[in-house]
Design a protein around this motif. Structure first.
Motif, PDB file in Angstrom:
ATOM      1  N   ARG A  32      16.590  -7.890 -40.441  1.00 14.14           N
ATOM      2  CA  ARG A  32      16.400  -6.456 -40.657  1.00 14.14           C
ATOM      3  C   ARG A  32      15.894  -6.165 -42.065  1.00 14.14           C
ATOM      4  O   ARG A  32      15.040  -5.288 -42.261  1.00 14.14           O
ATOM      5  CB  ARG A  32      17.712  -5.719 -40.420  1.00 14.14           C
ATOM      6  CG  ARG A  32      17.659  -4.233 -40.741  1.00 14.14           C
ATOM      7  CD  ARG A  32      18.987  -3.547 -40.489  1.00 14.14           C
ATOM      8  NE  ARG A  32      18.909  -2.125 -40.764  1.00 14.14           N
ATOM      9  CZ  ARG A  32      19.868  -1.243 -40.533  1.00 14.14           C
ATOM     10  NH1 ARG A  32      21.016  -1.656 -40.015  1.00 14.14           N
ATOM     11  NH2 ARG A  32      19.712   0.032 -40.814  1.00 14.14           N
ATOM     12  N   SER A 217      27.585  -4.007 -41.595  1.00 19.06           N
ATOM     13  CA  SER A 217      26.960  -2.690 -41.501  1.00 19.06           C
ATOM     14  C   SER A 217      26.269  -2.288 -42.794  1.00 19.06           C
ATOM     15  O   SER A 217      26.578  -2.783 -43.882  1.00 19.06           O
ATOM     16  CB  SER A 217      27.990  -1.631 -41.113  1.00 19.06           C
ATOM     17  OG  SER A 217      28.951  -1.475 -42.134  1.00 19.06           O
ATOM     18  N   ALA A 237      22.921   7.194 -44.156  1.00 22.90           N
ATOM     19  CA  ALA A 237      23.490   6.448 -43.032  1.00 22.90           C
ATOM     20  C   ALA A 237      24.788   5.811 -43.487  1.00 22.90           C
ATOM     21  O   ALA A 237      24.864   5.273 -44.593  1.00 22.90           O
ATOM     22  CB  ALA A 237      22.518   5.378 -42.548  1.00 22.90           C
ATOM     23  N   ASP A 240      25.779   1.750 -40.579  1.00 21.20           N
ATOM     24  CA  ASP A 240      24.761   1.557 -39.543  1.00 21.20           C
ATOM     25  C   ASP A 240      24.673   0.090 -39.115  1.00 21.20           C
ATOM     26  O   ASP A 240      24.660  -0.821 -39.945  1.00 21.20           O
ATOM     27  CB  ASP A 240      23.403   2.025 -40.067  1.00 21.20           C
ATOM     28  CG  ASP A 240      22.320   1.852 -39.033  1.00 21.20           C
ATOM     29  OD1 ASP A 240      22.253   2.674 -38.109  1.00 21.20           O
ATOM     30  OD2 ASP A 240      21.553   0.870 -39.128  1.00 21.20           O
ATOM     31  N   THR A 241      24.609  -0.145 -37.810  1.00 20.12           N
ATOM     32  CA  THR A 241      24.545  -1.514 -37.275  1.00 20.12           C
ATOM     33  C   THR A 241      23.343  -1.687 -36.348  1.00 20.12           C
ATOM     34  O   THR A 241      23.413  -2.377 -35.339  1.00 20.12           O
ATOM     35  CB  THR A 241      25.841  -1.859 -36.520  1.00 20.12           C
ATOM     36  OG1 THR A 241      26.142  -0.812 -35.590  1.00 20.12           O
ATOM     37  CG2 THR A 241      27.014  -2.029 -37.474  1.00 20.12           C
ATOM     38  N   ALA A 242      22.223  -1.068 -36.694  1.00 19.14           N
ATOM     39  CA  ALA A 242      21.031  -1.124 -35.848  1.00 19.14           C
ATOM     40  C   ALA A 242      20.563  -2.557 -35.612  1.00 19.14           C
ATOM     41  O   ALA A 242      20.032  -2.874 -34.538  1.00 19.14           O
ATOM     42  CB  ALA A 242      19.910  -0.297 -36.477  1.00 19.14           C
ATOM     43  N   HIS A 243      20.745  -3.435 -36.604  1.00 18.64           N
ATOM     44  CA  HIS A 243      20.307  -4.825 -36.450  1.00 18.64           C
ATOM     45  C   HIS A 243      21.097  -5.551 -35.369  1.00 18.64           C
ATOM     46  O   HIS A 243      20.584  -6.498 -34.764  1.00 18.64           O
ATOM     47  CB  HIS A 243      20.433  -5.571 -37.784  1.00 18.64           C
ATOM     48  CG  HIS A 243      21.777  -5.484 -38.412  1.00 18.64           C
ATOM     49  ND1 HIS A 243      22.261  -4.320 -38.966  1.00 18.64           N
ATOM     50  CD2 HIS A 243      22.768  -6.403 -38.579  1.00 18.64           C
ATOM     51  CE1 HIS A 243      23.480  -4.527 -39.444  1.00 18.64           C
ATOM     52  NE2 HIS A 243      23.812  -5.771 -39.216  1.00 18.64           N
ATOM     53  N   TYR A 245      22.542  -3.835 -32.617  1.00 23.60           N
ATOM     54  CA  TYR A 245      22.099  -3.216 -31.372  1.00 23.60           C
ATOM     55  C   TYR A 245      20.754  -3.797 -30.920  1.00 23.60           C
ATOM     56  O   TYR A 245      20.527  -4.028 -29.736  1.00 23.60           O
ATOM     57  CB  TYR A 245      21.956  -1.702 -31.543  1.00 23.60           C
ATOM     58  CG  TYR A 245      23.248  -0.965 -31.815  1.00 23.60           C
ATOM     59  CD1 TYR A 245      24.410  -1.243 -31.088  1.00 23.60           C
ATOM     60  CD2 TYR A 245      23.313   0.022 -32.796  1.00 23.60           C
ATOM     61  CE1 TYR A 245      25.586  -0.561 -31.333  1.00 23.60           C
ATOM     62  CE2 TYR A 245      24.491   0.709 -33.042  1.00 23.60           C
ATOM     63  CZ  TYR A 245      25.634   0.412 -32.312  1.00 23.60           C
ATOM     64  OH  TYR A 245      26.796   1.089 -32.562  1.00 23.60           O
ATOM     65  N   ALA A 246      19.849  -4.018 -31.869  1.00 18.68           N
ATOM     66  CA  ALA A 246      18.506  -4.495 -31.542  1.00 18.68           C
ATOM     67  C   ALA A 246      18.529  -5.842 -30.842  1.00 18.68           C
ATOM     68  O   ALA A 246      17.627  -6.161 -30.058  1.00 18.68           O
ATOM     69  CB  ALA A 246      17.660  -4.576 -32.810  1.00 18.68           C
TER      70      ALA A 246
END
Length: 263
Positions: A32, A217, A237, A240-243, A245-246
């Protein structure tokens, strides 16, 4: 200016390192961060933070400045209910919500419980001073509960005239062209809340009990400069844990007392 706080990935506290899942989280985090333009990295001296930082530092071909004050805020007191000698948070709501000083932004460390360990007050100021020293190197000088920006190269932005004609125009103008820098901190949940509390001028007890930043996160905080180069920090943010989820990697619940949302 942008500050990014990263909590270490899922820990194995017995070895002060990462679990196998934590190692995977750190690798996904590095993926990320690969496109980030980071000016400096800072890191806790503890193993779980260093192990989390390592893949990202490798991707960026940089080293982190190790700061002792970025270690976990683990200055222990006797829990008033369990009588365990433990970190200074995760109390029952009926306790911390009824202790006025604990939620006082200016005097929280002087409550009866925290005064039993003088290291708590001492390390609060050490963390705040350490963060402010870094911010000062970028031109952000603490003024009470906000910051005054002075460009380190001496070429300051002009301070707008504070009158009714300019106020409406300048309210929402982005003013980061002078120092659009990003710095990243690899640290821990407890000390991250301490730094956020200092930036926002609130008690860390509020954040220790009212927020959850999952392992690995990302918390993003932007500096906003306004009239006369006054500045304050605003969270974009939190945790955030978008990496994760992706890549369909579950979010770890280390540090939470509820089932974490992981979709």
């Amino acid at each position: 200016m942008r500050l990014i706080f990263i909590r270490h990935a899922q820990p194995d506290y017995s070895i002060d390192g990462l679990t196998e899942k934590g190692k995977k989280e750190a690798e996904l985090l590095a993926k990320r961060t690969a496109s980030w333009n980071v000016d400096r990295f800072y890191c806790s001296p503890l193993g779980r933070a260093r192990d989390t930082a390592a893949p990202t530092l490798k991707v960026h071909n940089k080293e982190a400045v190790i700061c002792d004050w970025l270690q976990e805020f683990h200055y222990r007191v006797v829990d008033p209910y369990t009588k365990d000698f433990r970190v200074p948070w995760d109390y029952f709501p009926e306790f911390f919500t009824t202790q006025p000083l604990m939620l006082d932004p200016d005097n929280w460390y002087d409550c009866d419980l925290y005064k039993t360990n003088p290291e708590i007050k001492k390390m609060w100021f050490e963390v705040c001073d350490g963060l402010d020293e870094i911010l000062a190197s970028y031109g952000y000088i603490r003024q009470g509960k906000y910051y005054k920006f002075k460009n380190p190269d001496g070429n300051d932005l002009p301070a707008e005239i504070d009158n009714i004609q300019t106020r409406g125009i300048m309210e929402y103008q982005v003013r980061d062209e002078d120092d659009n820098k990003t710095i990243v901190f690899f640290c821990h949940l407890g000390v991250e809340c301490v730094m956020l509390a200092h930036l926002l001028s609130i008690s860390p007890v509020t954040l220790w009990h009212g927020t959850f930043e999952a392992p690995s996160s990302v918390t993003i905080v932007n500096a906003e400069k306004r009239y006369h180069n006054d500045a304050f920090f605003r969270i974009q943010a939190l945790g955030d844990t978008a990496h994760l989820y992706a890549e369909n990697e579950p979010v770890s619940g280390f540090g939470a007392f509820s089932t974490v949302f992981s979709k």
